[in-house]
Design a protein around this motif. Structure first.
Motif, PDB file in Angstrom:
ATOM      1  N   THR A 301       0.832  -1.209   0.000  1.00  0.00           N
ATOM      2  CA  THR A 301       0.000   0.000   0.000  1.00  0.00           C
ATOM      3  C   THR A 301       0.863   1.254   0.000  1.00  0.00           C
ATOM      4  N   LEU A 302       1.889   1.228   0.820  1.00  0.00           N
ATOM      5  CA  LEU A 302       2.786   2.390   0.890  1.00  0.00           C
ATOM      6  C   LEU A 302       3.515   2.600  -0.421  1.00  0.00           C
ATOM      7  N   SER A 303       3.950   1.513  -1.035  1.00  0.00           N
ATOM      8  CA  SER A 303       4.672   1.637  -2.307  1.00  0.00           C
ATOM      9  C   SER A 303       3.784   2.226  -3.398  1.00  0.00           C
ATOM     10  N   ASN A 304       2.509   1.775  -3.434  1.00  0.00           N
ATOM     11  CA  ASN A 304       1.589   2.314  -4.442  1.00  0.00           C
ATOM     12  C   ASN A 304       1.322   3.797  -4.224  1.00  0.00           C
ATOM     13  N   ALA A 305       1.187   4.193  -2.970  1.00  0.00           N
ATOM     14  CA  ALA A 305       0.931   5.606  -2.672  1.00  0.00           C
ATOM     15  C   ALA A 305       2.127   6.471  -3.050  1.00  0.00           C
ATOM     16  N   VAL A 306       3.319   6.003  -2.732  1.00  0.00           N
ATOM     17  CA  VAL A 306       4.530   6.769  -3.058  1.00  0.00           C
ATOM     18  C   VAL A 306       4.680   6.880  -4.570  1.00  0.00           C
ATOM     19  N   SER A 307       4.356   5.821  -5.299  1.00  0.00           N
ATOM     20  CA  SER A 307       4.459   5.864  -6.767  1.00  0.00           C
ATOM     21  C   SER A 307       3.498   6.885  -7.355  1.00  0.00           C
ATOM     22  N   SER A 308       2.273   6.935  -6.822  1.00  0.00           N
ATOM     23  CA  SER A 308       1.292   7.904  -7.315  1.00  0.00           C
ATOM     24  C   SER A 308       1.749   9.330  -7.059  1.00  0.00           C
ATOM     25  N   LEU A 309       2.259   9.590  -5.860  1.00  0.00           N
ATOM     26  CA  LEU A 309       2.736  10.936  -5.543  1.00  0.00           C
ATOM     27  C   LEU A 309       3.994  11.285  -6.336  1.00  0.00           C
ATOM     28  N   ALA A 310       4.811  10.274  -6.600  1.00  0.00           N
ATOM     29  CA  ALA A 310       6.021  10.526  -7.385  1.00  0.00           C
ATOM     30  C   ALA A 310       5.677  10.893  -8.825  1.00  0.00           C
ATOM     31  N   SER A 311       4.650  10.264  -9.382  1.00  0.00           N
ATOM     32  CA  SER A 311       4.222  10.619 -10.741  1.00  0.00           C
ATOM     33  C   SER A 311       3.681  12.047 -10.782  1.00  0.00           C
ATOM     34  N   THR A 312       3.001  12.446  -9.721  1.00  0.00           N
ATOM     35  CA  THR A 312       2.538  13.836  -9.641  1.00  0.00           C
ATOM     36  C   THR A 312       3.716  14.804  -9.600  1.00  0.00           C
ATOM     37  N   GLY A 313       4.713  14.458  -8.788  1.00  0.00           N
ATOM     38  CA  GLY A 313       5.904  15.299  -8.721  1.00  0.00           C
ATOM     39  C   GLY A 313       6.624  15.386 -10.047  1.00  0.00           C
ATOM     40  N   LEU A 314       6.654  14.254 -10.793  1.00  0.00           N
ATOM     41  CA  LEU A 314       7.296  14.264 -12.114  1.00  0.00           C
ATOM     42  C   LEU A 314       6.548  15.166 -13.083  1.00  0.00           C
ATOM     43  N   SER A 315       5.227  15.132 -13.029  1.00  0.00           N
ATOM     44  CA  SER A 315       4.426  16.005 -13.889  1.00  0.00           C
ATOM     45  C   SER A 315       4.655  17.476 -13.546  1.00  0.00           C
ATOM     46  N   LEU A 316       4.745  17.792 -12.262  1.00  0.00           N
ATOM     47  CA  LEU A 316       5.022  19.171 -11.856  1.00  0.00           C
ATOM     48  C   LEU A 316       6.396  19.626 -12.322  1.00  0.00           C
ATOM     49  N   THR A 317       7.368  18.710 -12.242  1.00  0.00           N
ATOM     50  CA  THR A 317       8.721  19.056 -12.675  1.00  0.00           C
ATOM     51  C   THR A 317       8.774  19.317 -14.176  1.00  0.00           C
TER      52      THR A 317
END
Length: 511
Positions: A301-317
């Motif tokens: 669960t934690l890994s999936n959540a971190v991946s989702s937030l990381a994709s958001t951060g990549l889009s912002l970057t």
């Protein structure tokens, strides 16, 4: 009201008289024209923040003074100019703002001059509150969240637990102040509020990127925290979910007003199961009964959540990088235009500078002789080792400039009119040439003086003294000191000279 008012012109003229270019530019950037501040004025003020001899407090005070105006246009443009300098200016500017006890005191501002004044006053109060909160955030953490390094080794991702729990709430407060601007697409009706919205949009993307990375770091450390830290972390994460919903609505407004879809990031929310896992972990630390969950499921669960937030951060970057690339291309186009303009200006001007290839020494059309350089340190090539001092002195008279007309005859013809020296070494009078002996004026090529014959050299020198007369002077009367009778002519015979004592000083005097 459109165009610069009379008050704007008078104020700008006053600053011109006092010689304050910074205050004058601030006045021009915050005129009564219902449009955003002009780019040329903002660029000048940004350059001023980078100059060490510019008084930053004076610049800030000029902006604060403009916010005391009764017109909503002047006040709003003053806030926009301040925000622009905080984002793009030198860090010294925001450092000074953070060091002040008070910034903008506009919580009660209201322009009653018209209906538009009432509407815009609301956004002025909200906008000033955000700028105040931005300066306070810098004062608390000593850096700007919109400018921090991002990524796996960024500031928010590498922060320890204690500092992270204190820093993320500061980002939340600044984010709340930004989202409280709360403008709709139908309220963006003029260039002033549109300029403010664009600055807020760019700040929102960068600020949320730092916020998102702080939450990723928090989740990675959550299951290793103590009970009190887990309670704070869970509260921070719940607030993050609320703000993610609000930022999504803010981005929808940006899309409605015409911002390119590629400049708007895609926000991916974490799965709802993550919140259940965090609450169950905190309940287990408090000793409450919880559902049975394995460590593997919790890690998944934690890994999936971190991946989702990381994709958001990549889009912002990516959005941020695209904006930087666009700014770089715009600057390159601007430099290219300036270069072309400069080349056109140089092409219009006559080319007056001389190149090294066409120097005055090498041009044959000029009046300067192209004589070879003389090495004064070289050994004489003549075999006569007993070179005389008079000859050396005459050799130094070789001219570097020759007139085109020489009123003198050849050296051999002039030398025939000289008598020479007497027995004691006295210089006698030369024979006066008759009229039929005068030679025509002729152009002589540059030639060396006969350095081995002193008489001929002196005759040539006397001829040079007649430049400009056209003929050789006939009134030269050389006589030996103390001699009573004239001598000379073709039948001259040396006679015994009077007992006159000659010395070296007398010789030098007549030479």
């Amino acid at each position: 009201m459109s165009g610069q008012s009379l008050t704007d012109r008078i104020t700008a003229a006053q600053h011109s008289v006092t010689g304050s270019a910074v205050s004058k530019t601030v006045c021009k950037a915050t005129t009564h024209e219902i449009m955003g501040p002009k780019k040329k004025h903002l660029d000048y003020l940004i350059q001023c923040t980078n100059e060490m001899n510019v008084n930053i407090p004076q610049l800030a005070d000029s902006l604060f003074e403009r916010t005391t105006n009764s017109s909503w246009v002047v006040v709003f443009k003053s806030l926009i100019t301040t925000h622009h300098l905080m984002v793009y200016g030198n860090e010294r500017f925001i450092q000074y703002l953070a060091s002040r006890n008070t910034l903008f005191n506009l919580s009660n501002f209201l322009d009653k001059s018209g209906l538009q004044g009432y509407d815009m006053s609301t956004f002025i109060r909200r906008y000033s509150r955000y700028l105040n909160e931005k300066a306070v955030s810098y004062r608390q953490v000593a850096f700007d969240f919109t400018k921090v390094k991002r990524g796996a080794d960024g500031v928010m991702r590498t922060m320890n637990t204690e500092k992270l729990l204190k820093t993320v709430p500061i980002i939340q407060n600044q984010m709340d102040a930004l989202l409280d601007f709360n403008v709709n697409s139908n309220e963006l009706t003029n260039g002033v509020i549109n300029a403010a919205f664009m600055l807020l949009f760019k700040d929102a993307i960068r600020l949320f990127a730092a916020y998102n990375e702080g939450i990723i770091n928090l989740l990675e450390k959550y299951f290793d925290m103590k009970k009190n830290q887990c309670k704070e972390g869970l509260d921070i994460y719940k607030k993050f979910l609320t703000r993610m919903t609000r930022i999504s609505e803010f981005l929808k407004v940006a899309e409605q007003v015409g911002i390119d879809r590629g400049d708007i990031p895609d926000l991916s929310q974490a799965p709802s199961s993550l919140l259940d896992a965090l609450e169950q972990h905190l309940a287990s630390l408090e000793g409450k009964k919880i559902k049975d969950s394995t460590a593997a499921s919790r890690a998944t669960t934690l890994s999936n959540a971190v991946s989702s937030l990381a994709s958001t951060g990549l889009s912002l970057t990516k959005v941020d990088e695209r904006e930087k690339q666009a700014a770089l291309e715009e600057e390159q186009a601007r430099l290219k235009a300036l270069k072309e303009q400069r080349l056109k200006e140089l092409a219009k001007k006559p080319h007056t500078s001389l190149t090294t290839a066409a120097s005055p020494v090498s041009t044959s059309a000029g009046g300067i002789m192209t004589a070879p350089a003389i090495d004064i340190f070289s050994t004489p090539s003549s075999s006569n080792s007993t070179s005389k001092l008079p000859n050396d002195l005459l050799d130094l008279q070789q001219p570097t400039f020759h007139p085109s007309v020489h009123p003198m005859s050849t050296a051999s013809q002039v030398a025939s009119t000289w008598g020479g020296f007497d027995e004691l070494g006295g210089l006698l009078k030369p024979t006066v040439a008759s009229q039929n002996q005068n030679l025509p004026v002729a152009k002589l090529p540059p030639s060396k003086l006969v350095s081995d014959d002193l008489d001929s050299s002196l005759a040539n020198l006397v001829g040079n003294l007649g430049i400009g007369n056209g003929t050789t002077k006939n009134d030269v009367n050389w006589s030996q000191p103390g001699e009573k009778k004239l001598t000379g002519g073709s039948n001259w015979q040396p006679k015994v000279a009077p007992t006159t004592a000659w010395n070296a000083a007398t010789m030098i005097q007549f030479m």
